[in-house]
Each structure stands twice: as structure tokens, then as C-alpha cells.
Motif scaffolding. Structure first.
Motif, short mmCIF file in Angstrom:
data_model
loop_
_atom_site.label_atom_id
_atom_site.label_comp_id
_atom_site.label_asym_id
_atom_site.label_seq_id
_atom_site.Cartn_x
_atom_site.Cartn_y
_atom_site.Cartn_z
N LEU A 45 10.32 -2.88 -2.07
CA LEU A 45 11.19 -3.91 -1.50
C LEU A 45 12.34 -4.16 -2.47
O LEU A 45 12.17 -4.12 -3.69
CB LEU A 45 10.41 -5.21 -1.29
N ILE A 46 13.52 -4.43 -1.90
CA ILE A 46 14.73 -4.67 -2.68
C ILE A 46 15.23 -6.09 -2.37
O ILE A 46 15.24 -6.50 -1.21
CB ILE A 46 15.83 -3.65 -2.31
N SER A 59 0.83 -1.21 0.00
CA SER A 59 0.00 0.00 0.00
C SER A 59 0.86 1.26 0.00
O SER A 59 1.95 1.28 0.57
CB SER A 59 -0.92 0.02 1.23
N ILE A 60 0.34 2.29 -0.67
CA ILE A 60 0.93 3.63 -0.58
C ILE A 60 -0.17 4.60 -0.18
O ILE A 60 -1.35 4.40 -0.49
CB ILE A 60 1.58 4.07 -1.92
N GLN A 111 5.37 4.46 -11.23
CA GLN A 111 6.44 3.58 -11.67
C GLN A 111 6.36 2.30 -10.85
O GLN A 111 6.34 2.35 -9.62
CB GLN A 111 7.80 4.27 -11.49
N VAL A 112 6.28 1.18 -11.55
CA VAL A 112 5.96 -0.10 -10.90
C VAL A 112 7.04 -1.13 -11.28
O VAL A 112 7.30 -1.35 -12.46
CB VAL A 112 4.57 -0.61 -11.33
N VAL A 113 7.65 -1.74 -10.28
CA VAL A 113 8.65 -2.80 -10.48
C VAL A 113 9.73 -2.31 -11.46
O VAL A 113 9.73 -2.67 -12.63
CB VAL A 113 8.01 -4.11 -10.95
N PHE A 114 10.64 -1.51 -10.96
CA PHE A 114 11.60 -0.82 -11.81
C PHE A 114 13.02 -0.98 -11.28
O PHE A 114 13.25 -1.27 -10.10
CB PHE A 114 11.26 0.67 -11.90
N PHE A 115 13.97 -0.76 -12.17
CA PHE A 115 15.37 -0.66 -11.80
C PHE A 115 15.70 0.79 -11.51
O PHE A 115 15.04 1.71 -11.99
CB PHE A 115 16.27 -1.18 -12.91
N GLU A 116 16.77 1.00 -10.75
CA GLU A 116 17.16 2.35 -10.36
C GLU A 116 17.41 3.24 -11.58
O GLU A 116 17.07 4.42 -11.57
CB GLU A 116 18.41 2.30 -9.47
N SER A 117 17.98 2.68 -12.63
CA SER A 117 18.25 3.46 -13.84
C SER A 117 17.03 3.56 -14.75
O SER A 117 17.07 4.26 -15.76
CB SER A 117 19.41 2.83 -14.62
N LEU A 125 10.75 -3.84 -6.16
CA LEU A 125 9.44 -4.48 -6.24
C LEU A 125 8.48 -3.62 -5.44
O LEU A 125 8.49 -3.64 -4.20
CB LEU A 125 9.48 -5.90 -5.67
N GLY A 126 7.65 -2.86 -6.14
CA GLY A 126 6.75 -1.95 -5.45
C GLY A 126 6.31 -0.83 -6.36
O GLY A 126 6.35 -0.97 -7.59
#
Length: 347
Positions: A98-99, A82-83, A132-138, A218-219
């Protein structure tokens, strides 16, 4: 005969194709509060949990069988994430993420990043703002909603550019595998809905593929200006290497690299007149034992005789064996403390 052939075929269809290098199976967690066991000083479990708001963990995370994708084999629990207005982590963005907690290299060769995501008609996303959903830092690959050309669609993007889109219908599970060739700098996408096996929906395309193995989020990160809580659901999260498993499966809790027992041995030898020691250190994420020290001493007497006098010289040799067991944790991938999306210096 036909039934037997069909049964054998089903076994092959359900077999795992690749090798799991990290599992995010939510069966590891009995309740949301278990995520709080992780900290920078105590990196345990399957996930790093530090990108969240100021509220209790139960405000942002929950695990339950009712949150899982029923089509994912081998997993009992799913995650509700949740956000809300309180989840502004070192920014004005709403975010709970989550990482992966692992020592494995998640950014070399061919990798497949698996997950399933769902929304509900209760506490839905506010589509008027980018998510932005399930993304890499870049952000070389990610999912997004709330962007053009259709804000209500779930869109897969490469370097911010939409490449594939699907209507984001309530209570439908959307399954994905990011098909990433880190050596070849390409990324593609496999997808399906419900319990259906993954199918390729986008071929490999050029991308600046990179990860330090501690920056896959993941989030959800939302550019929200709303007031209502949003609930997102995740299931079937794992990363495999070399070959893709198209059937929906769990990564599994056993064999997770963050719970692997690591043993190292150091031996130091000195001259006989001093000492000899052997030290074995065992480091594990979840087990501890006592420290035992055993000391053995022996005395040797040498007598030297001459015509005038007798001299007795005594030398001592001590042999010490020490076994030390410490309870620490896997160091995790090399991510800077708070080093995510402007998080430097967050307290």
C-alpha cells in the motif's frame, strides 16, 4: 496528591508530540473491498492500492479489530496483509503493498514514519528467501527478513546494510518509527515491542534520504520460490513531523489530507455591453452536489430625438452566475502510473 500527580503525568505522556501529516488509520476502511474504491482515475481513501496479484482484494487484505496492536491507542482495526503465488505483481516477486494517498510533502524536513508489524505461527514467512518490508523505492531504509547474518531476525537496514536486528517472534508486535531528516540526509530508528513506548535503538546515520511522497511501501516484497501463503499484520501507521510521539497511537481518520476540502475561485469581468460571470469550483474527495445556473437579464432603452426623426436604441446586459461542483479526488503525490519497482507499463 500522588495519585493526582500520576494522573497529570499520564496525560502528558499520552499527548501527541508532533503534527500528523498523513494517517494510515485502518478504521477508515469498513472491509477489504473498500480498498478497491481507489484507482488511478479515482484516487480516494488513505492508500493507493495497485501493487498486488490478480486475485480479489480479499485474498490479499483484510481489516479487523483482531489484527490491531492492542497497545495502539485510538485505533479499532488493524490490517492483515497476505502474499502468495498469485501476488506476483509484474515480476516474479511475491508482493502486496500500500502507498500513502496524500497531497502533503512527506519528504522534507524532519519526519517520523510510524508503524507496528507482527507475524503469526500460522502462515509464517519463508525465512530462506529475502523479504523487503516497509520500504522506500530507493531502499535507503527498510526492514528485511531472510538475509544474513540471521535469516529469522527482523533486521533494519540502511542502503541494504543491516544496522539493527531483533528476533522475529510469532504473535509479538514490533513497533517502529523511521527517524528521517530529509534536510540533513540522515536516518535513525526508534523501536519497542507490545505496548511499550518507542525508544531510540539506533542514532542518526548518513543516508540518501529521498521520497516523492508516493513511494513508501507499507507491505511486503518477497523473493519467494515457495508455495505457502504468508500473512503479515500492521497497525498504528502514520507519519508525523518535527517531534516524535513515543507512545503508541493512531494517526486518526479525521483531518487526513486526502479528505480536505479545497476551494478555488475564478472571476472574469468584461465590458457592460457583454457579460459578467463568476465561477466557483469546489473539489472534494467524497462529496458531491448539484449544478445550479441562474441567469438574470435587464433591458435599457435610450431615446434620442432630433428635429427630423426619432431613433430608439436598445442595449442588453446579461449577468450570469454559475456555480459548478465537481466530484473528483485529490491528485495524490507525483508518482508515475505503475512507476514502482519495475512496474512501468504494467497492465
Amino acid at each position: 496528591m500522588k495519585a493526582a500527580v500520576a494522573f497529570v503525568a499520564s496525560l502528558f505522556a499520552g499527548a501527541r508530540a508532533g503534527t500528523v501529516v498523513w494517517s494510515g488509520d485502518f478504521d477508515y476502511y469498513n472491509s477489504a473491498t473498500d480498498f478497491n474504491n481507489w484507482s488511478w482515475a479515482n484516487q480516494v481513501g488513505l492508500y493507493q492500492y495497485y501493487i498486488h496479484g490478480s486475485g480479489p482484494v480479499t485474498q490479499y487484505l483484510d481489516v479487523s479489530p483482531s489484527y490491531k496492536n492492542p497497545g495502539v491507542d485510538g485505533e479499532q482495526n488493524g490490517l492483515k496483509l497476505s502474499i502468495d503465488q498469485t501476488s506476483t505483481w509484474n515480476s516474479n516477486f511475491w508482493r502486496t503493498e500500500l502507498i500513502p494517498q496524500t497531497n502533503n510533502n512527506l519528504g522534507t524536513g524532519q519526519k517520523y514514519y510510524h508503524f507496528s508489524v507482527k507475524r503469526s505461527s500460522t502462515n509464517p514467512p519463508l525465512f530462506s528467501y529475502e523479504h523487503q518490508v516497509v520500504f522506500f523505492e530507493s531502499h535507503f531504509t527498510e526492514l528485511k527478513v531472510g538475509i544474513s547474518p540471521n535469516q529469522t531476525q527482523l533486521q533494519w537496514c540502511v542502503s541494504g546494510s543491516p544496522k539493527y536486528a531483533v528476533d522475529f517472534t510469532p504473535d509479538v508486535w514490533y513497533n517502529f518509527a523511521y527517524d528521517i531528516n530529509f534536510s540533513g540526509s540522515t536516518v535513525g530508528l526508534w523501536a519497542s515491542t507490545g505496548s511499550n513506548p518507542l525508544q531510540r535503538v539506533y542514532a542518526q546515520t548518513s543516508a540518501s534520504t529521498q521520497t516523492n511522497s508516493a513511494d513508501w511501501h507499507l507491505g511486503v516484497l518477497a523473493f519467494n520460490q515457495g508455495t505457502a501463503t504468508e500473512d503479515w499484520y500492521f497497525s498504528g501507521v502514520y507519519i508525523e513531523t518535527d517531534t516524535l510521539t513515543t507512545n503508541l497511537r493512531s494517526g486518526g481518520v479525521p483531518g487526513n489530507p486526502s479528505t480536505t476540502l479545497t476551494t478555488s475561485t475564478t472571476t472574469t469581468t468584461t465590458s457592460p455591453s457583454t457579460s459578467k460571470s463568476s465561477t466557483t469550483t469546489i473539489t472534494t474527495t467524497s462529496k458531491s452536489s448539484s449544478t445550479t445556473t441562474t441567469t438574470k437579464s435587464s433591458t435599457t432603452t435610450t431615446t434620442t430625438t432630433s428635429s427630423k426623426s426619432t431613433t430608439t436604441t436598445t442595449t442588453s446586459s446579461t449577468k450570469t452566475s454559475t456555480t459548478t461542483t465537481t466530484t473528483t479526488t485529490a491528485s495524490g503525490a507525483t508518482q508515475t502510473h505503475w512507476g514502482q519497482c519495475g512496474g512501468i507499463g504494467y497492465t
